[in-house]
Write a protein that holds these residues in place. Structure first.
Motif, PDB file in Angstrom:
ATOM      1  N   GLN A 263      71.088   6.230-110.693  1.00  0.00           N
ATOM      2  CA  GLN A 263      71.980   5.632-109.482  1.00  0.00           C
ATOM      3  C   GLN A 263      71.782   6.163-108.472  1.00  0.00           C
ATOM      4  O   GLN A 263      71.691   5.659-107.175  1.00  0.00           O
ATOM      5  CB  GLN A 263      73.474   5.213-110.040  1.00  0.00           C
ATOM      6  N   ARG A 264      72.071   7.620-108.475  1.00  0.00           N
ATOM      7  CA  ARG A 264      71.696   8.367-107.254  1.00  0.00           C
ATOM      8  C   ARG A 264      70.374   8.346-106.729  1.00  0.00           C
ATOM      9  O   ARG A 264      70.440   8.340-105.332  1.00  0.00           O
ATOM     10  CB  ARG A 264      72.224   9.836-107.598  1.00  0.00           C
ATOM     11  N   GLU A 265      69.458   8.487-107.575  1.00  0.00           N
ATOM     12  CA  GLU A 265      68.127   8.253-107.084  1.00  0.00           C
ATOM     13  C   GLU A 265      67.952   6.779-106.395  1.00  0.00           C
ATOM     14  O   GLU A 265      67.206   6.724-105.472  1.00  0.00           O
ATOM     15  CB  GLU A 265      67.265   8.402-108.281  1.00  0.00           C
ATOM     16  N   GLN A 266      68.481   5.676-106.916  1.00  0.00           N
ATOM     17  CA  GLN A 266      68.381   4.415-106.374  1.00  0.00           C
ATOM     18  C   GLN A 266      68.761   4.361-105.040  1.00  0.00           C
ATOM     19  O   GLN A 266      68.137   3.953-104.259  1.00  0.00           O
ATOM     20  CB  GLN A 266      68.927   3.323-107.288  1.00  0.00           C
ATOM     21  N   GLN A 267      70.024   4.968-104.821  1.00  0.00           N
ATOM     22  CA  GLN A 267      70.470   5.112-103.553  1.00  0.00           C
ATOM     23  C   GLN A 267      70.141   5.636-102.466  1.00  0.00           C
ATOM     24  O   GLN A 267      69.896   5.374-101.257  1.00  0.00           O
ATOM     25  CB  GLN A 267      72.162   5.312-103.842  1.00  0.00           C
ATOM     26  N   LEU A 268      69.491   6.777-102.853  1.00  0.00           N
ATOM     27  CA  LEU A 268      68.527   7.837-102.077  1.00  0.00           C
ATOM     28  C   LEU A 268      67.406   6.923-101.537  1.00  0.00           C
ATOM     29  O   LEU A 268      67.032   6.876-100.476  1.00  0.00           O
ATOM     30  CB  LEU A 268      68.140   9.075-102.873  1.00  0.00           C
ATOM     31  N   ARG A 275      65.756   3.413 -93.420  1.00  0.00           N
ATOM     32  CA  ARG A 275      65.243   3.988 -92.313  1.00  0.00           C
ATOM     33  C   ARG A 275      63.891   4.117 -92.019  1.00  0.00           C
ATOM     34  O   ARG A 275      63.421   4.138 -90.661  1.00  0.00           O
ATOM     35  CB  ARG A 275      65.760   5.576 -92.518  1.00  0.00           C
ATOM     36  N   ARG A 276      63.046   3.822 -92.908  1.00  0.00           N
ATOM     37  CA  ARG A 276      61.610   3.870 -92.738  1.00  0.00           C
ATOM     38  C   ARG A 276      60.995   2.466 -92.160  1.00  0.00           C
ATOM     39  O   ARG A 276      60.158   2.585 -91.179  1.00  0.00           O
ATOM     40  CB  ARG A 276      60.917   4.296 -94.067  1.00  0.00           C
ATOM     41  N   ILE A 277      61.566   1.569 -92.773  1.00  0.00           N
ATOM     42  CA  ILE A 277      61.038  -0.025 -92.492  1.00  0.00           C
ATOM     43  C   ILE A 277      62.040  -0.701 -92.274  1.00  0.00           C
ATOM     44  O   ILE A 277      61.745  -1.976 -92.231  1.00  0.00           O
ATOM     45  CB  ILE A 277      59.930  -0.124 -93.814  1.00  0.00           C
ATOM     46  N   GLY A 278      63.056  -0.575 -91.941  1.00  0.00           N
ATOM     47  CA  GLY A 278      64.114  -1.326 -91.568  1.00  0.00           C
ATOM     48  C   GLY A 278      65.123  -1.817 -92.968  1.00  0.00           C
ATOM     49  O   GLY A 278      64.648  -1.445 -94.069  1.00  0.00           O
ATOM     50  N   GLU A 279      66.012  -2.462 -92.575  1.00  0.00           N
ATOM     51  CA  GLU A 279      66.855  -3.044 -93.604  1.00  0.00           C
ATOM     52  C   GLU A 279      66.288  -3.985 -94.750  1.00  0.00           C
ATOM     53  O   GLU A 279      65.551  -5.049 -94.231  1.00  0.00           O
ATOM     54  CB  GLU A 279      68.031  -3.672 -93.089  1.00  0.00           C
ATOM     55  N   ILE A 280      66.175  -3.617 -95.825  1.00  0.00           N
ATOM     56  CA  ILE A 280      65.324  -4.400 -96.976  1.00  0.00           C
ATOM     57  C   ILE A 280      66.515  -5.411 -97.529  1.00  0.00           C
ATOM     58  O   ILE A 280      67.667  -5.201 -97.617  1.00  0.00           O
ATOM     59  CB  ILE A 280      64.798  -3.418 -97.997  1.00  0.00           C
ATOM     60  N   GLU A 281      65.767  -6.543 -97.927  1.00  0.00           N
ATOM     61  CA  GLU A 281      66.595  -7.566 -98.602  1.00  0.00           C
ATOM     62  C   GLU A 281      67.143  -7.266 -99.945  1.00  0.00           C
ATOM     63  O   GLU A 281      66.708  -6.376-100.604  1.00  0.00           O
ATOM     64  CB  GLU A 281      65.541  -8.793 -98.882  1.00  0.00           C
ATOM     65  N   SER A 282      68.473  -8.162-100.207  1.00  0.00           N
ATOM     66  CA  SER A 282      68.951  -7.769-101.611  1.00  0.00           C
ATOM     67  C   SER A 282      67.896  -8.042-102.968  1.00  0.00           C
ATOM     68  O   SER A 282      68.336  -7.342-103.849  1.00  0.00           O
ATOM     69  CB  SER A 282      70.270  -8.509-101.645  1.00  0.00           C
ATOM     70  N   SER A 283      67.283  -8.728-102.720  1.00  0.00           N
ATOM     71  CA  SER A 283      66.179  -9.005-103.922  1.00  0.00           C
ATOM     72  C   SER A 283      65.214  -7.902-104.080  1.00  0.00           C
ATOM     73  O   SER A 283      65.129  -7.731-105.461  1.00  0.00           O
ATOM     74  CB  SER A 283      65.426 -10.398-103.617  1.00  0.00           C
ATOM     75  N   ILE A 285      66.188  -5.036-103.300  1.00  0.00           N
ATOM     76  CA  ILE A 285      67.140  -3.925-104.056  1.00  0.00           C
ATOM     77  C   ILE A 285      67.465  -4.033-105.497  1.00  0.00           C
ATOM     78  O   ILE A 285      67.347  -3.141-106.018  1.00  0.00           O
ATOM     79  CB  ILE A 285      68.515  -3.835-103.012  1.00  0.00           C
ATOM     80  N   ASP A 286      67.814  -5.339-105.813  1.00  0.00           N
ATOM     81  CA  ASP A 286      67.594  -5.811-107.180  1.00  0.00           C
ATOM     82  C   ASP A 286      66.480  -5.186-107.931  1.00  0.00           C
ATOM     83  O   ASP A 286      66.714  -4.801-108.976  1.00  0.00           O
ATOM     84  CB  ASP A 286      67.898  -7.147-107.497  1.00  0.00           C
ATOM     85  N   ILE A 288      64.292  -2.978-107.045  1.00  0.00           N
ATOM     86  CA  ILE A 288      64.300  -1.297-107.253  1.00  0.00           C
ATOM     87  C   ILE A 288      65.309  -0.774-108.210  1.00  0.00           C
ATOM     88  O   ILE A 288      64.885   0.078-108.850  1.00  0.00           O
ATOM     89  CB  ILE A 288      64.783  -0.738-105.742  1.00  0.00           C
ATOM     90  N   ARG A 289      66.370  -1.445-108.386  1.00  0.00           N
ATOM     91  CA  ARG A 289      67.456  -0.931-109.378  1.00  0.00           C
ATOM     92  C   ARG A 289      66.871  -1.214-110.802  1.00  0.00           C
ATOM     93  O   ARG A 289      67.617  -0.806-111.877  1.00  0.00           O
ATOM     94  CB  ARG A 289      68.695  -1.685-108.993  1.00  0.00           C
ATOM     95  N   THR A 290      65.704  -1.770-110.874  1.00  0.00           N
ATOM     96  CA  THR A 290      65.190  -2.051-112.394  1.00  0.00           C
ATOM     97  C   THR A 290      64.249  -1.016-112.755  1.00  0.00           C
ATOM     98  O   THR A 290      63.826  -0.825-113.832  1.00  0.00           O
ATOM     99  CB  THR A 290      64.623  -3.426-112.498  1.00  0.00           C
ATOM    100  N   LEU A 291      63.833  -0.036-111.723  1.00  0.00           N
ATOM    101  CA  LEU A 291      62.825   0.611-111.948  1.00  0.00           C
ATOM    102  C   LEU A 291      63.185   2.094-112.899  1.00  0.00           C
ATOM    103  O   LEU A 291      64.506   2.312-112.763  1.00  0.00           O
ATOM    104  CB  LEU A 291      62.417   1.385-110.616  1.00  0.00           C
ATOM    105  N   THR A 292      62.412   2.560-113.558  1.00  0.00           N
ATOM    106  CA  THR A 292      62.693   3.896-114.456  1.00  0.00           C
ATOM    107  C   THR A 292      62.717   5.104-113.293  1.00  0.00           C
ATOM    108  O   THR A 292      62.409   5.048-112.411  1.00  0.00           O
ATOM    109  CB  THR A 292      61.679   3.982-115.498  1.00  0.00           C
TER     110      THR A 292
END
Length: 319
Positions: A263-268, A275-283, A285-286, A288-292
């Motif tokens: 979870q900490r890695e996901q948030q980072l 910061r790099r490419i602008g605010e990303i969509e919630s879809s 983000i979802d 990314i939260r499934t990644l190992t």
């Protein structure tokens, strides 16, 4: 899968420490009925250590020596020596005799020898030690309980409230699944779940759980899966175990720590992407939260080259 050794000795020793009276009631009712249970039996572990240390035989962790008082008062007290043998041993009868006479020599009281045979050979049933020469003869005969005999009485074990019914089932299934840890995990889960059906108190459940968990050793991956099943079962039934084992507590702590790390890695990663490419969509983000954890590390390196949301979307599609 890595080599895993079942832990019979420590499990049986713990069971005897907790349930000596139940042990005799289950396996040796004649001895059980002769004892005055109003007087608490004394476990003579230190004395047994002295006996086994001086004998030219391998010491077994599950050996136990007890001082008990009899109802008939013919002898105020006697010794009971218990031997748990989980595999064939050509010297077993001699060891029973050796420990018997050394215990007698220590106290000059009658020593009752009792043996549990937990091996897989239906024909190996040693119950006496005999020597004779020049008209001189010595003999020790001792009662045995063969655990394989209980396989045909499985339904009786399932309904028997004595804790050793469950311990026998655990022993038999541990032996039967040697080298087949997936099947052992299934049986371990079945037995643990069955504890709730026995109408036990939480304390009784925890004690038996510890013994079963210690005996039915599993590789870490299967143990982690079992922990997840138990946790899910607890949540469904709202009947949690109370500190079932130190090992499980550690496993749960490890799993919780791993999850928190992900979870900490996901948030980072998400902050860096924003910061790099602008605010990303919630879809996204979802997704990314499934990644190992490994995939998150790769994304952390790749995002340094991203210049737009499209770069992130393409990277995720190529996983």
């Amino acid at each position: 899968m890595s080599e895993v050794t079942a832990n019979y000795d420590e499990s049986w020793k713990e069971a005897l420490n907790e349930y000596f009276e139940s042990f005799l009631s289950f396996f040796f009712p004649l001895a059980y009925q002769a004892i005055d249970w109003t007087q608490k039996p004394e476990s003579l572990d230190k004395e047994l250590q002295a006996i086994t240390a001086s004998a030219k035989t391998e010491r077994r962790i599950a050996d136990k020596l007890y001082k008990v008082w009899l109802l008939d008062k013919q002898q105020i007290w006697i010794l009971i020596h218990i031997e748990i043998q989980s595999q064939y041993d050509v010297n077993f009868e001699e060891r029973m005799y050796t420990y018997n006479y050394r215990a007698f020599d220590l106290y000059h009281k009658f020593v009752v020898g009792l043996a549990i045979l937990g091996d897989t050979s239906p024909t190996w049933r040693p119950n006496s030690y005999d020597q004779a020469m020049l008209d001189c003869e010595l003999r020790l005969k001792f009662p045995i309980a063969k655990l394989l005999d209980y396989e045909s009485r499985w339904h009786e074990l399932e309904s028997n409230p004595n804790p050793f019914a469950m311990i026998v089932m655990a022993h038999l299934k541990t032996k039967a699944t040697t080298g087949n840890f997936s099947e052992r995990e299934e049986w371990k889960w079945t037995l643990i779940r069955g504890l709730y059906e026995r109408g036990l108190t939480k304390e009784q459940t925890v004690k038996l759980f510890k013994i079963i968990d210690k005996m039915m050793t599993l590789p870490k991956t299967l143990q982690a899966g079992l922990v997840a099943k138990i946790k899910h079962f607890e949540e469904e039934t709202k009947m949690p175990f109370i500190s079932p084992t130190e090992e499980l507590a550690m496993e749960r702590g490890e799993q919780k720590g791993i999850q928190q790390g992900i979870q900490r890695e996901q948030q980072l990663i998400i902050r860096q992407l924003n910061r790099r490419i602008g605010e990303i969509e919630s879809s996204l983000i979802d997704t990314i939260r499934t990644l190992t954890i490994d995939q998150l590390e790769l994304l952390g390196e790749a995002l340094l080259d991203f210049s737009s949301i499209t770069d992130l979307e393409q990277w995720l599609q190529n996983l």
